[in-house]
Every structure is written in C-alpha cells, then in structure tokens.
Write a protein that holds these residues in place. Structure first.
Motif, mmCIF file in Angstrom:
data_model
loop_
_atom_site.group_PDB
_atom_site.id
_atom_site.type_symbol
_atom_site.label_atom_id
_atom_site.label_comp_id
_atom_site.label_asym_id
_atom_site.label_seq_id
_atom_site.Cartn_x
_atom_site.Cartn_y
_atom_site.Cartn_z
ATOM 1 N N CYS A 1 -4.700 -3.627 -6.382
ATOM 2 C CA CYS A 1 -5.758 -2.822 -5.761
ATOM 3 C C CYS A 1 -5.228 -2.077 -4.535
ATOM 4 O O CYS A 1 -5.552 -0.904 -4.321
ATOM 5 N N ARG A 2 -4.398 -2.754 -3.755
ATOM 6 C CA ARG A 2 -3.815 -2.121 -2.575
ATOM 7 C C ARG A 2 -2.896 -0.970 -2.984
ATOM 8 O O ARG A 2 -2.857 0.069 -2.337
ATOM 9 N N THR B 1 -3.896 6.685 -4.289
ATOM 10 C CA THR B 1 -4.998 7.652 -4.302
ATOM 11 C C THR B 1 -5.273 8.259 -2.936
ATOM 12 O O THR B 1 -5.799 9.376 -2.851
ATOM 13 N N CYS B 2 -4.916 7.538 -1.877
ATOM 14 C CA CYS B 2 -5.192 8.087 -0.549
ATOM 15 C C CYS B 2 -4.349 9.321 -0.278
ATOM 16 O O CYS B 2 -4.635 10.094 0.644
ATOM 17 N N THR C 1 -3.151 0.804 -5.734
ATOM 18 C CA THR C 1 -4.031 1.883 -6.206
ATOM 19 C C THR C 1 -4.595 2.673 -5.041
ATOM 20 O O THR C 1 -4.623 3.915 -5.061
ATOM 21 N N GLN C 2 -5.040 1.965 -4.008
ATOM 22 C CA GLN C 2 -5.578 2.648 -2.831
ATOM 23 C C GLN C 2 -4.509 3.478 -2.136
ATOM 24 O O GLN C 2 -4.771 4.589 -1.680
ATOM 25 N N SER D 1 -11.492 0.698 -6.715
ATOM 26 C CA SER D 1 -10.654 -0.383 -6.193
ATOM 27 C C SER D 1 -11.419 -1.233 -5.179
ATOM 28 O O SER D 1 -11.246 -2.452 -5.110
ATOM 29 N N CYS D 2 -12.279 -0.592 -4.391
ATOM 30 C CA CYS D 2 -13.112 -1.337 -3.429
ATOM 31 C C CYS D 2 -14.071 -2.281 -4.145
ATOM 32 O O CYS D 2 -14.317 -3.407 -3.686
ATOM 33 N N THR E 1 0.818 -1.203 0.000
ATOM 34 C CA THR E 1 0.000 0.000 0.000
ATOM 35 C C THR E 1 0.858 1.262 0.000
ATOM 36 O O THR E 1 0.439 2.306 -0.493
ATOM 37 N N MET F 1 -10.643 5.385 -5.389
ATOM 38 C CA MET F 1 -10.734 4.554 -4.196
ATOM 39 C C MET F 1 -11.979 3.680 -4.252
ATOM 40 O O MET F 1 -11.947 2.487 -3.913
#
Length: 411
Positions: free
Chosen positions: A92-93, A99-100, A95-96, A68-69, A34, A65
């Motif tokens: 996905c992790r 973007t966070c 990407t999160q 990805s969820c 992440t 976000m």
C-alpha cells in the motif's frame, strides 16, 4: 504523509518487534518503501501526463490513492495475521508512493501552465502549503490517536474520503491551455526538442534538498528524542506537530514574499544561511542536553528547508511541454528515492561511527549541489530575458556560494 508521521505508532502494529538497532533499520525500510518505487510511477504517470493529458492523470492517481487508504484502514495488524500484515502495508505504501507522482507534480504543472508570473509563484506554492497542511493534519490526528486513544483507522477513512471528493471535483477541470495548444500544433521538430544535460542535473540536485532536510527534521531528530531524551511515541508526534505548524507559517511568509521578490533570490538566501548552519548544527548536536534545544534546531531547519518552493514554476517552464510531466516526475522520484534511502540507512551507520559529524557527509554535498542548481536556473532566466529587476543586487551571493563550493571541493 499520514503513515510517515504515524510510523512510530503504526510500525509497532504491522511489523514484528526487534532490538533497537534492528528496529531503526526496519523503520528506515518502512519509510523508504514509499520512495524506492517512485521512479517507476514517474515513468508510468509521466507518460500518461505527456500523452493523454494533465487532467486525466491527476484523476487516475487520486483514485488509486483513495483505494490504498481504504485497504490500510481495514488491514488487520501483525498480531492478527502475522507477516502478511507487513507485506500488505508495504504494498500500500509503494502504491501511494507511485501514485503521488502524478498527484503532486501533476497539480504543480497544471497550475504552472494556466498562470503567469508573478501570480504564478504564489499560486503554485499554494499546492505546497496544502501539502504541509495535510502533513500537519496527519500529525494532529496522530497526536489525538496517541493522546486520547482514538482509533487510528478513522484517519485513513478520512484520507480515503478526501481523495474520493478530490477525484470527483477534478472531473470538472479543463486541460491546460499550454498542453492543449501544443497538441494542436504538434510537429516532429517540436516533439524531438531535447533537454540540456546540465539542466537535467541542475533540477535533480535541487530536488535532492527537500528529502534530506525532511528526514533530518522529522525522522532523525525524532529518533534522537526517543533515544537521548526517552520521549514516548506520543511526545515525538506532538513535538513534530508543532514543528509542522511552524513550517506552515514559514511557507505562508514565503507565499507573500514570492509575489514581491523573485523566487530565485529567496532560494539563494536560504542556501547561504543553510550551509554554515548545518556545519554549526553538527557540532551543537554533540552537546545538547535539553530537548527544547533540539526543537529549536528542528524549527530552524524546517524554515530554511532546501525545497523548490517558491521557484517551482521557474524550474518547470524551462522543460519542454511534451517532456515536462515525464522528466519532472522522474527527477522528483529519483531524488526522493536516492536521498531517502541514503539518509535512512546511511545516517544509521554514519552517526554510529562519526557521531553528529556524520550528518555533514550527506547534507553538505547536497546543499552545495542545490546551490549550483539554483545558479544554473538563474543563468537560464537571464538568457531567456526573465531576469527580474533587483536580482543583480544579490550577485555577491553567487561568489559566496562559489566560495563554499570551492572550499568543500578543496577539502
């Protein structure tokens, strides 16, 4: 945060099973995935935030976000599609994580630029409180999933729905006055304004505190519960849920104090308590025979966690407006990537060869660096004429921090 707190459960679903040592390294890899790509996200979304605007950037990152969820909520497990599941969940992790950067930092900068002290301090801290509330909700969901057999995918659908609602709601926001005014008054001289190297380093050192403390409290202590006290994944998640609730209560107290007491005073007290406490903790961990004592240690350090709160606006306002989003995002990302990788993989081997004393190899230098960072920004506040009344009453804290630092460097 949902995946991080459910990692003890989800890693078993999306990754192949190995021996305990390899599993620890695999868990570290899943956790770090992440964070290692966050600096790239910081550059991308930082550029957008400083050139397009705070509002647009926050909307874009929230939408990504949510997407990805949705993917994670529908992803087949390792037993169903093999190693592809591990790769997709990792993407996905990542990407999160990227973007966070725009999500958290963007929100903090937005509130900082539309409010003024002293209301500014609790206002920005509300973002941290809602972040902790989200983590607490994630742990609560994880606890329900493991205790009552509820489908874990529902949690990610809820997360996706929340992100979509947030995206729609944020379309109604207006751009911050500080950014809009700066855009109208744009000049070459203004754009070329530089950030002092010492200020850059100070903010980075302060940002390094939170990820180390977070990993110690939730991940390292969680692993101790499983290896030393034979806790199940369900029991680890349940205990971390209680710790998260304590963290939330502690932040609510800080929220109140930040309106009455200058935030830098609060941070100085926290670090003065933290440095001797971590030294004592490294000794006590060798003799703990009851999981309740480990819970007390978790609770103590989550209350005195070395974060930027409640002084986040103090740090941000010393960064030029047109460099603010990029620089703050980048320091935030680098600190998370560097410290999470260092603690995740470093503690596996440091604790293996040095025992609990291995914690000090990482946590003591980080806490001392944090102290130096706080003192630097206190100096900037004084030079800017923002030194609050009563802050001088804690000047003796400066000498104590310097004493810790001198002792450490001498050793």
């Amino acid at each position: 945060m949902l995946y991080v707190h459910m990692a003890v459960l989800l890693n078993e679903l999306f990754f192949p099973k190995y021996d305990p040592h390899t599993a620890s390294l695999l868990s570290a890899f899943a956790f770090c995935s992440t964070f290692v790509f966050r600096p790239i996200g910081a550059l991308i979304f930082g550029y957008l935030g400083d050139n397009i605007g705070r509002k647009s950037t926050v909307i874009i990152t929230t939408m990504m976000m949510a997407m990805s969820c949705v993917v994670m909520a529908n992803l087949p497990t390792y037993e169903q599609i093999g190693i592809a599941a591990a790769w997709i969940i990792t993407i996905c992790r990542i990407t999160q994580g990227m973007t966070c950067m725009g999500e958290i930092v963007g929100a903090e900068i937005y509130i900082t630029e539309i409010t003024k002290p002293p209301a500014q301090y609790p206002a920005v801290m509300l973002i941290a409180i809602f972040s902790i509330l989200g983590g607490t909700a994630a742990l609560a969901v994880a606890s329900l999933v493991t205790s009552f057999g509820i489908n874990w995918r529902i949690a990610f659908w809820i997360g996706a729905g929340t992100a979509l609602v947030g995206t729609i709601a944020r379309n109604a926001l207006r751009e911050t006055p500080d950014f809009a005014d700066a855009k109208r008054q744009l000049t070459k001289t203004f754009v070329k304004e530089k950030i002092a190297k010492k200020t850059m380093l100070a903010l980075l050192l302060i940002q390094c505190g939170w990820p180390v403390c977070f990993y110690f409290v939730y991940i390292h202590c969680g692993n101790l519960l499983k290896t030393q006290f034979n806790y199940t994944s369900e029991e680890v998640i349940h205990q971390n849920l209680i710790v998260s609730i304590i963290s939330l209560l502690g932040y609510l107290v800080l929220l109140y104090l930040s309106y009455k007491v200058h935030p830098l005073k609060i941070l100085k007290v926290k670090v003065l308590v933290f440095i001797p406490a971590i030294i004592i903790c490294a000794y006590l961990l060798n003799y703990i025979t009851n999981p309740f004592y480990l819970f007390l240690i978790q609770s103590f350090f989550i209350l005195f966690i070395l974060s930027t709160n409640p002084a986040t606006p103090v740090f941000y306002t010393h960064i030029p407006i047109f460099k603010r989003f990029t620089f703050i995002s980048l320091t935030y990302a680098i600190s998370r990537a560097l410290m999470h990788v260092t603690t995740s993989f470093g503690l596996v081997y440091l604790v293996k060869f040095l025992g609990s004393a291995g914690l000090l190899v990482i946590m003591l230098p980080v806490s001392i660096g944090y102290a130096f960072g706080v003192l630097h920004f206190e100096k900037l506040e004084t030079e800017a004429g923002n030194r609050p009344k009563g802050l001088s009453a804690t000047d003796n804290a400066d000498s104590k921090i310097a004493q810790y630092s001198s002792t450490y460097s001498t050793n």
